[in-house]
Design a protein around this motif. Structure first.
Motif, PDB file in Angstrom:
ATOM      1  N   UNK B 144       8.953 -12.882   1.971  1.00 59.38           N
ATOM      2  CA  UNK B 144       8.029 -12.000   2.696  1.00 59.38           C
ATOM      3  C   UNK B 144       6.716 -11.945   1.888  1.00 59.38           C
ATOM      4  N   UNK B 145       5.906 -12.983   2.047  1.00 56.41           N
ATOM      5  CA  UNK B 145       4.784 -13.196   1.125  1.00 56.41           C
ATOM      6  C   UNK B 145       3.778 -12.052   1.143  1.00 56.41           C
ATOM      7  N   UNK B 146       3.532 -11.517   2.310  1.00 55.10           N
ATOM      8  CA  UNK B 146       2.541 -10.444   2.400  1.00 55.10           C
ATOM      9  C   UNK B 146       2.933  -9.242   1.535  1.00 55.10           C
ATOM     10  N   UNK B 147       4.216  -8.856   1.647  1.00 55.81           N
ATOM     11  CA  UNK B 147       4.695  -7.737   0.819  1.00 55.81           C
ATOM     12  C   UNK B 147       4.526  -8.041  -0.669  1.00 55.81           C
ATOM     13  N   UNK B 148       4.815  -9.300  -1.022  1.00 52.12           N
ATOM     14  CA  UNK B 148       4.766  -9.678  -2.440  1.00 52.12           C
ATOM     15  C   UNK B 148       3.327  -9.638  -2.951  1.00 52.12           C
ATOM     16  N   UNK B 149       2.409 -10.176  -2.181  1.00 52.43           N
ATOM     17  CA  UNK B 149       1.017 -10.214  -2.636  1.00 52.43           C
ATOM     18  C   UNK B 149       0.440  -8.795  -2.744  1.00 52.43           C
ATOM     19  N   UNK B 150       0.801  -7.947  -1.811  1.00 44.17           N
ATOM     20  CA  UNK B 150       0.385  -6.539  -1.912  1.00 44.17           C
ATOM     21  C   UNK B 150       0.994  -5.891  -3.146  1.00 44.17           C
ATOM     22  N   UNK B 151       2.260  -6.258  -3.431  1.00 48.36           N
ATOM     23  CA  UNK B 151       2.958  -5.709  -4.595  1.00 48.36           C
ATOM     24  C   UNK B 151       2.287  -6.118  -5.900  1.00 48.36           C
ATOM     25  N   UNK B 152       1.849  -7.366  -5.942  1.00 57.73           N
ATOM     26  CA  UNK B 152       1.160  -7.837  -7.158  1.00 57.73           C
ATOM     27  C   UNK B 152      -0.102  -7.011  -7.378  1.00 57.73           C
ATOM     28  N   UNK B 153      -0.813  -6.725  -6.308  1.00 58.22           N
ATOM     29  CA  UNK B 153      -1.993  -5.870  -6.398  1.00 58.22           C
ATOM     30  C   UNK B 153      -1.654  -4.491  -6.941  1.00 58.22           C
ATOM     31  N   UNK B 154      -0.527  -3.918  -6.447  1.00 61.68           N
ATOM     32  CA  UNK B 154      -0.128  -2.591  -6.922  1.00 61.68           C
ATOM     33  C   UNK B 154       0.266  -2.609  -8.397  1.00 61.68           C
TER      34      UNK B 154
END
Lengths: 444, 444
Positions: B144-154
């Protein structure tokens, strides 16, 4: 576990090959736990009444060959492939038993030789060193030899040729087996009816790798008796071919035993005129070899169906390899993966584990190309195949459909490598809680 | 299963190596089943603030290398061993995911590169392609790439250097692990205090075989960060040595994963003057390599202690082989035997199964001599050894004593081949009902 009793059915007396006498009984090796039932057979004998019997064998490749494996190899060498009896016990494997174990195995041979002398057609041929020997059960314990030798004596009075005798013998092979594994089959060879009878056993420690005697070569035990006439050399050649494609293509737990042995007898009692021979009669030989192979595959599948704790029967097909050996190695590795087998038990379409096992197969002659591989489930009921992976790209899998397929008792996993034209099949089962229960406390 | 929580203990903040920032959080890959508890971490980042960081890795030898394995290998090549960040997710392995999987792994790298740019000391060196990537979880599903990329930002706002941050990162590695696997250690090198921090994960699909990047080489994930200064080439050399003697010497279920990866960072923040280098300073290198190896063995053992369903920790020692490779192969084969592992679970002294597995070890350079082998159980409590077999002859085994030893949580199986002087050790666990339960329904 699903019920398995239906795999054992009565067979008509006339279906068994002529010229053989069989017996099975209880001599006291196994514990007789449930005294409300008859004691479990643990000793068996089969004798060909003809002195012109040919014999052949494939033995385990394990470095620790059990005493009966070593002794049977020696008997085959002494008789030049003309041994004509078999004695088998279950409950104790006589493996890793040192010098005493060797002596015990020879004692079993010599005592059974006496039955050959009294029951065989002794007019021609020696009655010494005529007996092959097999043991199965716990490793590292000495046989209760006195009980066994007395038991062989008792077998003398019950030797017979029909279904009841063969069934008693089949029961003497059993350890954790849940049903006796006995089959018979006949075919026509140039106007003569040839009959096969076959028994095997095994439910755990099953991942055989057997070869002909000589170089050490898989506890799966089996015997195939036929009333065809076959030369010893051609019987060995046909048996080696058949074992590679049957018993050497099954896995229950990936453990190759110290005792695995398959023995074949051919006594000519069908009334054939000349012995089947690969060199003088290649056509007849090929018919015999292929019939033997088909019969061996049926017997081998019975072992997988009765795999310890098994609830599934799974065929692993590897297609499109550059060599049979590579295809066979990959099928073997997938069949032995604990994670694949747990997923099958759980009816979980976790197909990534299958790919993972393909990927760690060792010693391949041609490396796998991950962009060419395809994977599918083939349901046993003839309904539509389910594609999981096509040329390295995952399919969007209908999980409901996958579950439908996995809920069935039988399943084929098809792995297409897309590299060559060679194929191999392996037969395996799932890994269940019951397997762990059986093997956590096997000896008690 | 015995309680395992005690293997995780708080570590003082000052024990962690200097110059690293770590974070772990929940981004929504894993299911948050028990809402009475906080959600399980599934994404983590660690960054070295120094641009002169050396990095090295050992990857799986599986033919199906997961996308993150391939991408990390490329990053190491691009940076010539100077990558300085790691992003890791659990819950999905991004393995056998085709072209999309590759793109997803690169997206994780590039997004984490942005954290390097904002948090690292960016004065020198590139901030592109600085990030290694690891994934673990189900095979054959897209991230679920979108969740992961947002997570990296967080993660950016929680990056920190102490125990809490490293613990959060360690939790982001976990799949079926029952405790986070985090260790720290320090040693003195010529007056400078060098610190190690290490995290690993893995509880199933564990039988790694990893090698340096280049030829494809073992889902065990691990990262070791040190504030020593080491040249990239020497860091790789030391890591390869350490992995062979630690992570490549453990087995839980015999399945070699598509994702196994061990990564090491060395950033020099301890204040050492020159980089440790095998050629220019072999003595300093050897001290560092041996410290790294000891630390890696400790981390590897944690994985076995947390083996899926494991109730026992077992050391398999093979002594007296003619080569290290033969000793290692035999130890590996015994460690992977389902029958041996079930007997250990059942506390059954069925030692014949150990011999049997020794005997079917394939591809040995020198065949085993069955008359020279000895076998014993070495109890973990320091009490007397129990001999089972001496030079091929079975001992009369005191079953009560055998049971006493097997009831303990730890045990050493010692196999003496009597053929040469080379030894190897493997660490393994038992095969329990719980293992089957965990792996029969892993995905739900």
């Amino acid at each position: 576990m699903p019920p398995k009793d239906h795999h054992f059915q009565p067979i008509a007396d006339e279906s068994f090959p002529q010229g053989y006498l069989a017996a099975g009984l209880y001599c006291g090796i196994k514990k007789h736990k449930d005294t409300s039932k008859p004691p479990p057979n643990d000793l068996g004998v089969v004798i060909s009444t003809s002195p012109r019997t040919a014999s052949a064998a494939c033995f385990t490749l394990n470095a620790f060959k059990a005493a009966p494996v070593v002794v049977s190899g020696e008997v085959l060498a002494i008789t030049q492939g003309r041994a004509r009896a078999l004695v088998v016990n279950s409950g104790c494997a006589n493996a890793v038993t040192g010098k005493q174990g060797m002596q015990d195995a020879w004692d079993m041979v010599r005592t059974t030789d006496c039955l050959v002398a009294t029951h065989g057609d002794g007019a021609a041929g020696s009655v010494e060193n005529q007996t092959l020997v097999m043991s199965t059960g716990v490793i590292g314990q000495l046989l209760p030899t006195e009980k066994i030798l007395q038991g062989i004596g008792k077998a003398s009075s019950s030797l017979a040729g029909g279904f009841k005798a063969w069934e008693a013998l089949a029961r003497a092979f059993m350890t954790t087996d849940t049903f006796p594994k006995l089959r018979a089959r006949s075919f026509d060879l140039n106007g003569t009816t040839i009959r096969f009878a076959g028994i095997d056993k095994g439910a755990g420690m099953i991942h055989p790798k057997m070869g002909p005697p000589g170089p050490p070569h898989a506890t799966l035990l089996g015997v195939i008796a036929t009333d065809a006439a076959v030369s010893p050399k051609s019987l060995q050649s046909a048996l080696t071919w058949a074992v590679d494609r049957s018993f050497n293509s099954i896995s229950i737990d990936g453990d190759m035993s110290t005792n695995d042995t398959i023995i074949a007898f051919a006594n000519g009692a069908s009334g054939m005129e000349a012995e089947i021979d690969e060199e003088t009669n290649p056509e007849g030989y090929k018919i015999f070899r292929d019939e033997l192979t088909g019969f061996a595959v049926d017997l081998a599948k019975l072992v997988v169906r009765d795999g310890e704790g098994a609830t599934k029967f799974v065929t692993v097909s590897v297609e499109g390899a550059t060599s049979y050996t590579d295809a066979h190695k990959i099928a073997s590795t997938v069949s032995a993966s604990s994670l694949v087998k747990c997923a099958l038990y759980g009816e979980d379409a976790n197909w990534g584990r299958i790919l993972c096992a393909v990927g760690y197969t060792s010693s391949l002659s041609t490396p796998i190309d991950p962009t060419k591989i395809s994977l599918s489930f083939i349901p046993a009921d003839g309904s539509e195949h389910l594609k999981l992976l096509t040329k390295g790209e995952p399919e969007i899998v209908d999980e409901v459909r996958a579950k439908q397929i996995l809920e069935q008792e039988e399943l084929e996993i098809r792995i297409e490598l897309g590299m060559g034209k060679e194929n191999a099949q392996y037969y395996t089962c799932d890994l269940s809680h019951e397997y762990v229960t059986i093997n956590g406390d096997y000896r008690s």
